[in-house]
Motif scaffolding. Structure first.
Motif, PDB file in Angstrom:
ATOM      1  N   GLU A  62       1.164   4.151  -2.807  1.00  0.00           N
ATOM      2  CA  GLU A  62       1.023   5.651  -2.524  1.00  0.00           C
ATOM      3  C   GLU A  62       2.147   6.549  -2.939  1.00  0.00           C
ATOM      4  OE1 GLU A  62      -0.484   6.384   1.630  1.00  0.00           O
ATOM      5  OE2 GLU A  62      -1.455   4.763   1.633  1.00  0.00           O
TER       6      GLU A  62
ATOM      7  N   PRO B 185      -4.969   2.233  -0.483  1.00  0.00           N
ATOM      8  CA  PRO B 185      -5.264   2.102  -1.985  1.00  0.00           C
ATOM      9  C   PRO B 185      -5.643   0.547  -1.973  1.00  0.00           C
ATOM     10  CG  PRO B 185      -3.023   2.452  -1.782  1.00  0.00           C
ATOM     11  CD  PRO B 185      -3.739   2.597  -0.517  1.00  0.00           C
TER      12      PRO B 185
ATOM     13  N   LYS C 273      -7.061   9.925  -7.345  1.00  0.00           N
ATOM     14  CA  LYS C 273      -7.265   8.997  -6.134  1.00  0.00           C
ATOM     15  C   LYS C 273      -5.892   9.133  -5.151  1.00  0.00           C
ATOM     16  CE  LYS C 273      -6.556   4.831  -8.206  1.00  0.00           C
ATOM     17  NZ  LYS C 273      -6.052   3.676  -8.762  1.00  0.00           N
ATOM     18  N   TYR C 274      -4.897   9.917  -5.483  1.00  0.00           N
ATOM     19  CA  TYR C 274      -3.727  10.151  -4.464  1.00  0.00           C
ATOM     20  C   TYR C 274      -4.458  11.226  -3.633  1.00  0.00           C
ATOM     21  CZ  TYR C 274       0.328  11.655  -2.384  1.00  0.00           C
ATOM     22  OH  TYR C 274       1.449  11.717  -1.438  1.00  0.00           O
TER      23      TYR C 274
ATOM     24  N   LYS D 279     -13.524  -4.333 -17.366  1.00  0.00           N
ATOM     25  CA  LYS D 279     -14.257  -5.043 -16.683  1.00  0.00           C
ATOM     26  C   LYS D 279     -15.709  -5.176 -16.953  1.00  0.00           C
ATOM     27  CE  LYS D 279     -12.025  -4.027 -12.603  1.00  0.00           C
ATOM     28  NZ  LYS D 279     -11.920  -3.859 -11.116  1.00  0.00           N
TER      29      LYS D 279
ATOM     30  N   TYR E 122       1.562   6.801  -6.626  1.00  0.00           N
ATOM     31  CA  TYR E 122       0.446   7.998  -6.976  1.00  0.00           C
ATOM     32  C   TYR E 122       1.056   9.318  -6.806  1.00  0.00           C
ATOM     33  CZ  TYR E 122      -3.066   4.059  -6.737  1.00  0.00           C
ATOM     34  OH  TYR E 122      -3.848   3.178  -7.166  1.00  0.00           O
ATOM     35  N   GLU E 123       1.772   9.394  -5.678  1.00  0.00           N
ATOM     36  CA  GLU E 123       2.130  10.720  -5.601  1.00  0.00           C
ATOM     37  C   GLU E 123       3.427  11.230  -6.610  1.00  0.00           C
ATOM     38  OE1 GLU E 123       4.712  10.916  -2.103  1.00  0.00           O
ATOM     39  OE2 GLU E 123       5.359  12.808  -2.034  1.00  0.00           O
TER      40      GLU E 123
ATOM     41  N   TYR F 252       1.133  -9.992 -12.481  1.00  0.00           N
ATOM     42  CA  TYR F 252      -0.149 -10.126 -11.632  1.00  0.00           C
ATOM     43  C   TYR F 252      -1.173  -9.107 -11.640  1.00  0.00           C
ATOM     44  CZ  TYR F 252       2.839 -13.666  -9.887  1.00  0.00           C
ATOM     45  OH  TYR F 252       3.585 -14.683  -9.788  1.00  0.00           O
ATOM     46  N   MET F 253      -2.278  -9.515 -11.815  1.00  0.00           N
ATOM     47  CA  MET F 253      -3.522  -8.764 -12.293  1.00  0.00           C
ATOM     48  C   MET F 253      -3.955  -7.679 -11.364  1.00  0.00           C
ATOM     49  SD  MET F 253      -3.314  -9.342 -15.507  1.00  0.00           S
ATOM     50  CE  MET F 253      -2.059 -10.334 -16.041  1.00  0.00           C
ATOM     51  N   ASP F 254      -3.941  -8.203 -10.074  1.00  0.00           N
ATOM     52  CA  ASP F 254      -4.334  -7.415  -8.723  1.00  0.00           C
ATOM     53  C   ASP F 254      -3.581  -6.336  -8.958  1.00  0.00           C
ATOM     54  OD1 ASP F 254      -2.227  -9.039  -7.934  1.00  0.00           O
ATOM     55  OD2 ASP F 254      -3.014  -9.521  -6.056  1.00  0.00           O
TER      56      ASP F 254
ATOM     57  N   GLU G  60      -4.859  -3.708 -11.045  1.00  0.00           N
ATOM     58  CA  GLU G  60      -6.038  -3.057 -10.892  1.00  0.00           C
ATOM     59  C   GLU G  60      -5.715  -1.578 -10.444  1.00  0.00           C
ATOM     60  OE1 GLU G  60      -9.289  -4.538 -10.356  1.00  0.00           O
ATOM     61  OE2 GLU G  60      -8.843  -6.702 -10.697  1.00  0.00           O
ATOM     62  N   TYR G  61      -4.426  -1.350  -9.956  1.00  0.00           N
ATOM     63  CA  TYR G  61      -3.957  -0.063  -9.479  1.00  0.00           C
ATOM     64  C   TYR G  61      -3.913   1.069 -10.560  1.00  0.00           C
ATOM     65  CZ  TYR G  61      -3.595  -2.324  -4.704  1.00  0.00           C
ATOM     66  OH  TYR G  61      -3.446  -2.970  -3.611  1.00  0.00           O
ATOM     67  N   CYS G  62      -3.473   0.519 -11.659  1.00  0.00           N
ATOM     68  CA  CYS G  62      -3.153   1.363 -12.906  1.00  0.00           C
ATOM     69  C   CYS G  62      -4.317   2.440 -13.367  1.00  0.00           C
ATOM     70  CB  CYS G  62      -2.659   0.697 -13.954  1.00  0.00           C
ATOM     71  SG  CYS G  62      -1.233  -0.222 -13.544  1.00  0.00           S
ATOM     72  N   ASP G  63      -3.973   3.511 -13.872  1.00  0.00           N
ATOM     73  CA  ASP G  63      -5.385   4.381 -14.511  1.00  0.00           C
ATOM     74  C   ASP G  63      -5.654   3.674 -15.721  1.00  0.00           C
ATOM     75  OD1 ASP G  63      -4.753   6.216 -12.446  1.00  0.00           O
ATOM     76  OD2 ASP G  63      -3.102   7.118 -13.730  1.00  0.00           O
TER      77      ASP G  63
ATOM     78  N   GLY H 182      -6.555  -1.911  -5.365  1.00  0.00           N
ATOM     79  CA  GLY H 182      -6.803  -1.696  -6.852  1.00  0.00           C
ATOM     80  C   GLY H 182      -7.307  -0.417  -7.451  1.00  0.00           C
TER      81      GLY H 182
ATOM     82  N   PRO I 244      -9.171  -0.127 -16.029  1.00  0.00           N
ATOM     83  CA  PRO I 244      -9.392  -1.585 -15.376  1.00  0.00           C
ATOM     84  C   PRO I 244     -11.144  -1.478 -15.420  1.00  0.00           C
ATOM     85  CG  PRO I 244      -7.775  -0.493 -14.232  1.00  0.00           C
ATOM     86  CD  PRO I 244      -8.140   0.677 -15.278  1.00  0.00           C
ATOM     87  N   GLU I 245     -11.728  -0.318 -15.123  1.00  0.00           N
ATOM     88  CA  GLU I 245     -13.408  -0.379 -14.980  1.00  0.00           C
ATOM     89  C   GLU I 245     -13.988  -0.623 -16.142  1.00  0.00           C
ATOM     90  OE1 GLU I 245     -14.291   3.278 -12.938  1.00  0.00           O
ATOM     91  OE2 GLU I 245     -16.283   2.368 -12.598  1.00  0.00           O
TER      92      GLU I 245
ATOM     93  N   ARG J 287       0.725  -1.131   0.049  1.00  0.00           N
ATOM     94  CA  ARG J 287       0.098   0.086  -0.187  1.00  0.00           C
ATOM     95  C   ARG J 287       1.120   1.319   0.104  1.00  0.00           C
ATOM     96  NH1 ARG J 287      -2.350  -4.388   0.332  1.00  0.00           N
ATOM     97  NH2 ARG J 287      -4.169  -4.203  -0.935  1.00  0.00           N
TER      98      ARG J 287
END
Lengths: 249, 304, 369
Positions: free
Chosen positions: A177, B253, B235-236, A223, A180-181, A195-197, A200-203, B255, A219-220, A173
């Motif tokens: 973060e 966070p 998100k951030y 899906k 993202y920063e 690893y597909m999970d 999921e974190y990608c834009d 996914g 991802p949304e 996590r």
């Protein structure tokens, strides 16, 4: 939007008769976290090598950070960072030595490096580790440090290869973060992973299969489009439709 | 019920590092038992103790009713072991690898073909190919065939899915599920939380300690708070804002969303107000079901 | 047993699949021998000889004439006394000096024998050997002719051969024992330690340990193929050196092969010992190369004679098995001596073998630590 840091048009890469990349066209925007997925042998590695200036495309146009991947690969190398899970830092050097080394490689001034080391260690609460060997650091810390070193020279794009594979959930996590920063600062993050999970974190994510990009969206949306609960299901539906995904509950 | 593995209070240190700290668990016959935990949690050390490759510093362990130290010779005949790096000879062909392991364990491919046929049939067309030239997924299948060839009572698989693509990973779990019918007990380790769902029972392991042992479903249900999933385009910013909110317990966070827990388990307007003042106008928050990873996070944060 | 054979088969597969290494193992000794064999010619033509005739009679003139007119030799100078020998060799044109003793002809006629000395330039061992051999043949021929067909043994010229510069005549024959010694320790110790370390590095050792194979089976299974390979290599080197330079084994061939097997065994156990102390192939290679190859080349008497070394190196070389094997093999091949002369060295090798087997079996782990 005209802030495309990666612009790929009709990229073809052949090795003899084998077509590793078959007419790829895609864009990656500034500050975007872009997931680059595909099964083993789908052509991901080739594409990344071209994007990072290590291979020349057979045909097509590839612009990375404003430079042409075929002709200006040296310029590209100055503007990208790279981190992979297996190797990034020298285990037999200390934290400080590693940072100094990479700073030096990317031509940062000594005073700048000194400042960055200071900033970094403060931010990661790393002060006490400054003179410790990398091999003596916990795995999670190493990972975070490796990422920080990869963006030390403030590249336009940073390539990450399975960045959080095998790390514990909390470190993971914290790592995301950090990503993202970094992205919020305008650095583009290009993630490849099995690893597909993680995907999921990608834009946005692209899925490659047999040298072609077969899906590219958030991802949304993917899906929704494939009527799947996870990116993993999407991936499996694309790659081999007759197999059940990990979650069969 | 007969226990395939019974261990109590196993500890193992390497110099100053405590790899395993008082591990106790038992595995039932013919179940798929998973050890889920990150790299460095102690999974490999534990598996090496189970396969008699290491001796614990402290504690008791019986495998297949045999003592790991005294009866190691007998035990080794009945264990199929697949170490973290697939133990294949890269310079031998698929067939030669399998043949070798068969002879070493005093059997032949033909004798136990029915056991491996489901797995081996995928790679049999490439049996003349060198193992080093196989893709990750095919190597994994060959390594599994090799570990199974002598019809072991206990199959120990150390991170069999690491470095393998999602399709092969999924196929691999299907194969393990099919092996159940042969009454083979399967012990498997993985750093990937989502794979826990494919096990009968799992142990969550971290820092040499077991955090929880149960069926995957029960472990998920063990999550003590109400879990919410929050989304926003930035998100951030969302994570930062959620963390600053006075009522927030945790915000991670997860996914494409952020998993949040609140001290009072409810969301109200004060949260949306807080997010708005932080510049987030498109927040969308719903209650969601906790997964294994959520529970793992919760257990990791729990003070001892 | 089937288990064990399956293991040995696998080892052979590894070896044959890695044909590059195999090629090097057999190619290098063969190449060394061939290059050496062809680089040195076995014929001489117009080799410079100087004559120191202290007798100056009819017979010495005749014999000199016969030698010079043979076509193999060319007279460089006629010397007047012994002090000239050093000077003429220094010039470099002269490969040998032939000396007739005072009153050579008179003695030969009256007493039936006379002494002839051949001093050859030992700094070129090959030429020196050839020159002396050719001269001896001519002298022999001459004395038979002189005696006439009736009683060939009535006249004997006693030749005495001396080497200038290189009194022990270290010739290319010395090279062959060196090559055998080096190549055997290389194949046996290096290859064995590397193959075991490889299993550790690739994680296959874990599975082997968990299997019903016993440690001793793993060890012997690893060692067997290399035992065969090395033995074939010995035969190859001996065969080639016999074919190429007609190098004879003066002593017993059976003894030589027996001693080779002992040395092979010793090297193999040494290899296993190295593997027990190294976890990666890199370490195994390092220990083998730095710890074995260099000392073998430098200290075992392969290149530099042990007698000429400072004392300290002499003592160091005592712990090096190649030293003893080189001594054994030289004795058998070149001097033609039997076991009576080399039993000490043999015993030392046997003790070393037992020592390495002992600690290897003790150190070879049934577990990972």
């Amino acid at each position: 939007m005209d802030n495309k840091v990666i612009k790929v048009r009709n990229l073809v890469k052949r090795f003899g008769k084998f077509v590793a990349n078959d007419n790829l066209t895609f864009d990656v925007h500034e500050g975007e976290i872009f997931g680059f997925l595909g099964a083993n042998g789908a052509g991901k590695t080739t594409a990344i090598r071209i994007l990072s200036g290590l291979l020349e495309p057979t045909s097509g146009e590839v612009i990375v950070a404003g430079f042409n991947a075929g002709r200006e690969s040296e310029q590209i190398k100055k503007n990208i960072g790279y981190m992979c899970q297996k190797f990034s830092l020298y285990e037999d050097l200390t934290v400080k030595e590693n940072i100094t080394l990479y700073g030096g490689i990317y031509g940062l001034k000594t005073s700048v490096i000194r400042n960055r080391i200071h900033e970094l260690l403060e931010k990661l609460h790393f002060r006490e580790y400054e003179n410790r060997l990398i091999s003596a650091l916990p795995l999670g810390l190493r990972q975070k440090l490796a990422f920080s070193v990869a963006v030390l020279h403030e590249p336009k794009i940073v390539f990450l290869d399975e960045p959080t594979g095998g790390v514990d959930p909390i470190t993971r996590r914290q790592f995301w973060e950090m990503i993202y920063e970094t992205a919020a600062k305008g650095i583009t993050v290009f993630v490849t992973t099995h690893y597909m999970d993680e995907a999921e974190y990608c834009d946005r994510i692209s899925i490659m299969s047999e040298g072609k990009i077969v899906a590219l969206d958030t991802p949304e949306n993917l899906k929704k489009q494939f009527n799947a609960g996870t990116v993993e299901e999407v991936f499996i539906k694309i790659a081999r439709p007759n197999i059940s995904p990990i979650h069969n509950s | 019920m007969y226990k395939t593995i019974e261990s109590s209070g196993i500890s193992k240190s390497f110099g100053p590092t405590k790899a395993l700290d008082e591990i106790s668990f038992s595995v039932n016959e013919s179940e798929v038992f998973g050890f889920i935990g990150p790299d460095g949690a102690g999974k490999t050390t534990l598996f090496r103790i189970i396969t008699t490759l290491l001796l614990p510093d402290k504690g008791e362990i019986k495998v297949l009713g045999l003592d790991c130290k005294a009866d190691y010779k007998k035990l080794r005949k009945n264990i199929g072991y697949m170490p973290g790096r697939f133990s294949l000879y890269q310079d031998l062909t698929v067939e030669e690898n399998l043949n070798f392991y068969a002879t070493v364990f005093g059997t032949t491919i033909e004798e136990n073909y029915d056991l491996i046929s489901d797995i081996y049939s995928h790679i049999e067309p490439f049996k003349k190919r060198l193992a080093g030239k196989l893709s990750g997924g095919m190597k994994q299948k060959l390594a599994l065939s090799c570990a199974l060839i002598h019809k072991p009572e206990l199959l120990v698989l150390d991170e069999p899915t690491t470095g393998v693509d999602a399709v092969s990973r999924s196929e691999f779990w299907d194969m393990l599920a099919k092996l159940r019918q042969h009454k083979i007990t399967i012990l498997v380790s993985t750093p990937y939380m989502d794979e826990a769902m494919r096990c009968d029972r799992v142990a969550l392991i971290q820092g040499g300690k077991i955090l929880a042992i149960d069926t995957p479903q029960k472990i998920r249900e063990g999550f003590s708070k109400k879990l919410f999933s929050a989304r926003a385009s930035e998100k951030y910013k969302l994570i930062k804002a959620l963390k600053q909110f006075h009522n927030t317990l945790t915000a991670y966070p997860f996914g494409d969303s952020v998993h949040v827990t609140f001290m009072n388990d409810t969301i109200d307007d004060s949260l949306y107000d807080h997010l708005k003042t932080s510049g987030i106008n498109d927040a969308y928050i719903t209650e969601t079901e906790a997964g294994i990873e959520d529970r793992f996070l919760e257990l990791m944060n729990k003070p001892e | 047993m089937k288990r064990f054979l399956g293991f040995v088969k696998k080892e052979f597969l590894h070896i044959f699949r890695d044909y590059r290494t195999l090629f090097i193992l057999f190619g290098i000794p063969a190449a060394q021998i061939l290059i050496f064999g062809y680089a040195v010619s076995t014929e001489i033509k117009n080799a410079g000889v100087a004559i120191l005739d202290l007798s100056h009679d009819e017979i010495t003139l005749k014999l000199t004439d016969k030698i010079i007119s043979s076509g193999f030799f060319k007279r460089t100078e006629n010397l007047l006394d012994y002090n000239d020998i050093d000077r003429v060799f220094r010039k470099g044109k002269t490969k040998a000096v032939i000396i007739f003793e005072k009153g050579f002809g008179k003695k030969l006629v009256s007493e039936g024998n006379a002494a002839l000395s051949i001093i050859a330039d030992g700094s070129e061992p090959n030429t020196a050997t050839l020159v002396t051999n050719y001269t001896l043949a001519i002298v022999n021929d001459f004395s038979t002719e002189l005696a006439g067909p009736g009683n060939p043994n009535s006249i004997r010229i006693k030749p005495e051969v001396t080497m200038f510069y290189n009194p022990n005549l270290k010739s290319h024959f010395m090279f062959v024992p060196g090559v055998i010694t080096l190549i055997l320790i290389l194949i046996c110790a290096l290859m064995t330690s590397v193959t075991i370390a490889r299993e550790k590095e690739f994680g296959t050792m874990e599975v082997l340990l968990v299997s019903p194979l016993r440690p001793i089976q793993i060890i012997i299974g690893k060692v067997m193929p290399y035992f065969f390979l090395s033995f074939i290599n010995v035969l190859l080197i001996l065969g080639l050196s016999w074919l190429v330079f007609g190098l004879p084994v003066k002593g017993s061939l059976v003894l030589l092969l027996g001693e080779s097997m002992l040395y092979i065994l010793m090297s193999l156990t040494l290899g296993i010992f190295i593997s027990t102390v190294s976890d990666t192939m890199q370490q195994a290679i390092f220990i083998s190369l730095i710890g074995l190859m260099l000392p073998t080349i430098l200290l075992s008497g392969f290149i530099f004679p042990i007698e000429n070394m400072p004392e300290i190196y002499d003592y160091i070389s005592m712990i090096l098995p190649p030293r003893y094997f080189i001594s054994i093999i030289k004795n058998i091949m070149i001097k033609g001596t039997g076991i009576m002369f080399i039993w000490k060295e043999t015993l030392i090798l046997i003790l070393m073998t037992l020592f390495f087997i002992g600690i290897s079996v003790r150190k070879f782990k049934i577990r990972l630590e």
